[in-house]
Design a protein around this motif. Structure first.
Motif, short mmCIF file in Angstrom:
data_model
loop_
_atom_site.label_atom_id
_atom_site.label_comp_id
_atom_site.label_asym_id
_atom_site.label_seq_id
_atom_site.Cartn_x
_atom_site.Cartn_y
_atom_site.Cartn_z
N SER A 166 -9.72 -2.23 68.45
CA SER A 166 -11.03 -2.20 67.82
C SER A 166 -10.85 -2.02 66.30
N ASP A 189 -9.86 0.61 64.83
CA ASP A 189 -8.99 1.76 64.58
C ASP A 189 -7.61 1.29 64.14
N ALA A 214 -11.78 7.46 66.17
CA ALA A 214 -11.48 6.67 67.36
C ALA A 214 -12.61 5.69 67.60
N PHE A 215 -12.26 4.46 67.99
CA PHE A 215 -13.25 3.43 68.32
C PHE A 215 -13.02 2.99 69.76
N VAL A 216 -14.02 3.14 70.60
CA VAL A 216 -13.89 2.71 71.99
C VAL A 216 -15.02 1.74 72.31
#
Ligand code: SF4
Lengths: 345, 353
Positions: free
Chosen positions: A84, A86, A100-102
């Motif tokens: 992503s 990050d 954090a990228f989810v």
């Protein structure tokens, strides 16, 4: 620093002051004789309003003059992870804030459960195949988007983007601090946990001791580094750099009890709005590290963000380990002694 | 309230049905990262269906301790500890040849152990900071306060013996070193166990005995190799007894802890520990059958000592494996949390599914 005599009761079985484990009402008072120390401060990171701008990461790097590093913590490397947005990858010696990228999606039960591409009516796309997220995000806001932050609907799927700015937790029972053999790591008057870089000899023990994987050794330097909760700024009455830079107040700094009250209210409000999965992480003082100084509001399980679901400070088991070590040493003695019994040859 | 919303949307999957939208690419990336880290291909890949992680990244930081520095430090320190015991007891029972060999092994092992420890520091020139404080919560601090006098005393004893100086005094230094030899054999087990590394912390009750047994095997075996057979009997018996303890305890660590025992059986750690077991078993057999002959003592002793060293390398490696793969951290913790939730709220569904 903690004297041996005050710890001895903790090692003989009962630990009335919760020196090794359990809730501690006054964590600063535990390591100082100064009665009027400042109140314990910390961060409340409300990930439900994080927009992933990384202002905190940048402000932290700038203020603390941290070297550039890649997603695996190596200095002077630039790397795109493809994870992503990050490209920071993880907390480490050179990244003390990490966003954090989810990207998540899920199937929703709609009257028409499958969606075909224009033209191919005969072969509906199976539900298990995630849609191309970026191209299919509709401009119109859906019900889900109104009730749950970071969430929208796309065809037969709902998609959401979780963002969370991670940081050192400044634990009540900090594994890093417990195991540091030089006394380089210490508890400040604000309740934070800080490395004294002029003392650290780079033994590296704190690195695997931290249950959150926060502290790390800087390769070309040899010493360990981590978030100081901007100790230098606190002593001058300033807020930590990350909290100052955060444009959405996702990162809130303040006295810990006040933050906890605010977090409880925020959680209740989100739950009243029907936001699923909202929870506080690190708020509970009866957890494995006695609660933390930097806690979070998360929208999914901790491990989704790369956080341990049930961290425990291993010092909890240290008295038992020392007892087994003593028994083991006695066993070695016994073996040596009995080896001298019997025949001379 | 939130449970209602979940029901409305017809979602009943764990985690309200949310899945990472880019699961597959993240797993491919993980494969690359693993190989770059020099990991064994035998280590099983993370199954996304079993547990969740953040792009397969480790939750805890794997130790920055180097190989062979740290495993060698573990082996040499332990072997030196039991050798110091043999040396002092040999002095007391008038076995001069065993005494000479044992004191030398103890001093050599201790000095090399200190050397490896200092070499592993990020700032070796600051090694004396280890003695700046004494903290019972830090096994490395306690260990430094054991290792420093132990290495000084064993070196003094062996040196005085070599030069023929202070025959009485060196008995005293040898005896004190022997007492410190006890903690020398086990503090390193606590050092590893008192970390968040799952495969080291979980067997924290067994590791001290494993290390004590391994130290007895290593020290006894080295002294068997360097002592004429007339006087080597105690060293040989110590090696055999230690090897038995080491084999039994390693077996328990390899099998007694469910998922976190797995790293002891797979990959490089598994190979090291299987080799260690074969070496120790063969050496013990040789010592039992032919230990009273010089060649048998040398061959058997060398094999048992190698087994002891390989065991430490294997234990070290298993810990590294368990630290690098998030499943060993997340799964047991998730299970624990679930069990606690079930116990505290029986029959109640968690909000949001
Ligand atoms: S999160 Fe880790 S580095 Fe931070 S105080 Fe806790 S144990 Fe130490």
């Amino acid at each position: 620093m903690t004297s041996i005599s005050s710890l001895s009761s903790a090692f003989t079985g009962d630990d009335p002051g919760n020196r090794l484990f359990g809730p501690v009402p006054d964590v600063v008072g535990q390591s100082t004789s100064d009665a009027d120390h400042p109140a314990r401060v910390g961060f409340f990171t409300d990930t439900s309003v994080c927009i992933g701008c990384k202002a905190c990461e940048v402000a932290c790097k700038e203020w603390n003059t941290l070297p550039m590093d890649g997603a695996d913590g190596r200095v002077d490397v630039l790397g795109l992870t493809g994870e992503s947005y990050d490209n920071t990858g993880m907390l480490g010696a050179n990244s003390w804030r990490h966003v954090a990228f989810v990207e998540q999606s899920r199937a929703v039960d709609l009257p028409m459960p499958t969606v075909g591409r224009p033209g191919d009516v005969g072969s509906p796309r199976p539900l298990a195949e995630p849609p191309v997220v970026h191209a299919e995000v509709p401009a119109s806001a859906t019900t889900a988007e109104q009730t749950a932050p970071q969430q929208t609907q796309s065809g037969d799927r709902e998609i959401r983007w979780l963002m969370s700015s991670d940081v050192c937790k400044h634990c009540t029972h900090a594994g890093c601090l417990d195991v540091c053999p030089t006394g380089s790591l210490f508890r400040t008057e604000y309740g934070s946990v800080v490395v004294q870089e002029d003392i650290c000899n780079g033994c590296g023990y704190c690195v695997p001791a931290c249950p959150y994987g926060v502290i790390d050794q800087r390769e070309d330097d040899g010493r360990v580094f981590k978030c100081t909760l901007c100790y230098d700024r606190l002593t001058d009455g300033l807020m930590p750099a990350c909290a100052t830079a955060c444009p959405t107040e996702s990162i809130q700094f303040g006295d810990l009890d006040e933050l906890q009250a605010r977090a409880d209210a925020r959680l209740a409000a989100l739950q009243a709005d029907g936001v699923e999965g909202a929870r506080l992480y690190g708020r509970d003082e009866s957890d494995g590290v006695g609660g933390v100084g930097a806690f979070f509001l998360l929208l999914d399980e901790p491990e989704v963000y790369g956080l341990p679901p049930d961290p425990v400070v291993t010092t909890r088991d240290l008295p038992s380990m020392w007892r087994h070590a003593a028994a083991g040493a006695a066993m070695a003695f016994g073996l040596a002694l009995s080896a001298f019994a019997g025949h001379r040859r | 309230m939130s449970a209602e919303v979940g029901a409305e949307m017809g979602v009943s999957l764990p985690g309200a049905g949310w899945r990472r939208a880019d699961g597959a690419p993240a797993q491919r990336r993980e494969g690359r990262r693993r190989r770059r880290a020099g990991d064994d291909p035998g280590v099983s890949m993370v199954e996304e269906a079993e547990f969740t992680s953040y792009y397969g990244r480790p939750v805890i930081k794997p130790p920055v301790w180097k190989q062979p520095d740290v495993p060698a430090y573990l082996f040499l320190g332990g072997a030196a500890g039991t050798s110091a015991m043999l040396g002092a007891l040999a002095d007391m029972t008038h076995r001069p040849a065993l005494g000479i060999a044992a004191h030398r092994v103890a001093a050599g092992g201790a000095l090399a152990s200190v050397g490896f420890l200092i070499h592993d520091l990020g700032r070796p020139e600051r090694f004396l900071n280890m003695l700046r404080v004494l903290k019972v919560t830090s096994p490395l601090s306690v260990g430094s306060w054991v290792l420093a006098p132990f290495s000084a005393l064993t070196t003094a004893t062996a040196g005085a013996q070599l030069l023929g100086w202070f025959p009485r005094l060196r008995r005293v230094t040898g005896a004190v070193a022997a007492v410190l030899g006890g903690p020398m054999t086990t503090y390193t087990a606590v050092l590893l166990a008192n970390t968040s590394v799952p495969s080291w912390h979980e067997p924290h009750r067994e590791l001290p005995y494993l290390f004590a047994g391994s130290a007895a095997a290593g020290g006894g075996a080295l002294c068997t190799v360097f002592t004429p057979v007339d006087e080597a009997a105690p060293a040989r018996r110590l090696a055999i007894a230690g090897a038995a303890v080491e084999l039994a305890m390693t077996h328990r660590v390899e099998h007694g802890h469910g998922l976190v025992s797995e790293p002891y059986r797979i990959g490089r750690a598994g190979l090291l520990l299987r080799t260690a077991r074969a070496s120790t078993a063969a050496g013990t057999g040789l010592l039992l059958a032919t230990g009273r002959r010089r060649w048998g003592a040398v061959a058997g002793g060398a094999l048992v000592a190698a087994g002891s060293a390989l065991t430490r390398f294997g234990v070290f490696d298993a810990g590294m494996t368990s630290a690098k793969d998030p499943k060993y951290t997340v799964e047991p913790q998730r299970e624990r949390a679930r069990a606690r939730e079930a116990a505290s709220s029986p029959g109640e569904e968690r909000a949001g599914g």
